[in-house]
Design a protein around this motif. Sequence first.
Motif, short mmCIF file in Angstrom:
data_model
loop_
_atom_site.label_atom_id
_atom_site.label_comp_id
_atom_site.label_asym_id
_atom_site.label_seq_id
_atom_site.Cartn_x
_atom_site.Cartn_y
_atom_site.Cartn_z
N ASP A 26 36.72 33.99 38.74
CA ASP A 26 36.08 32.74 38.69
C ASP A 26 35.45 32.44 39.96
OD1 ASP A 26 35.35 30.23 36.87
OD2 ASP A 26 36.75 29.46 38.74
N GLU B 23 42.24 36.25 37.02
CA GLU B 23 41.18 35.21 36.45
C GLU B 23 40.68 34.34 37.56
OE1 GLU B 23 43.09 33.26 33.58
OE2 GLU B 23 43.27 35.16 31.90
N ASP C 254 32.28 33.97 40.36
CA ASP C 254 31.43 33.51 39.35
C ASP C 254 31.20 34.96 38.37
OD1 ASP C 254 30.83 30.80 40.15
OD2 ASP C 254 29.42 31.76 41.49
#
Length: 207
Positions: free
Chosen positions: A108, A104, A111
């Motif tokens: 992130d 994750e 993006d």
Amino acid sequence: MAEFQLEDSNREIHFLKLTPWGQLFLNACRQGFIDSLKDDEYEDDYEHINLLPAIKAIRPDVQKNLELPEPVIAASYVLSVALGSQCARTLKVSADHLLEDLAEAILDAFDFDCDHLYHFQYLSPFGADRMIGHPAVDFCDACVTETRLRQLEPVPGMKITFFFDYGDNWEFDIVVMHGSEESTSDIQVIERKGEAPEQYPEYEDFY
């Protein structure tokens, strides 16, 4: 391990015979595999294989096996994560973070939305190919929700590939840069290089 001869014409095996050492070695591996099934263990088979009786049958002067050194695990690690040649992120990750957290954090940092299946792939210290995947992926050795970074036994220079979205096939190349005794509660992005590609680019309508 074995004596064999090949056919000259098509390179097929014409003759194969195990040496005494080969036979003893295979018997020891077989017993180790059986013991692992009895114990319901799913770790690497080498933990259940005792080669000492096989070795002593040929070399009675040998008294003990070579022991594997205990891996040195740092409190945290700095990872370089590259997506192509022009885009990279440097992350600081605790050794106790789950690979689910790492997945994750990587997405992130670039993006990306975490909206597809994925898995990590790397070579174990013994050179075995290992895959640790999303809970819905059924072809992996372990699950990211149950595997922490420390269990990969990371060392500087170790390479890990993060495969994301089996439709678009994004491949993130991870390299373990170094370990640190400074722990971190959150996964930190400490350096950014290049602009991340769009996860869902707007393609021109050719019709």
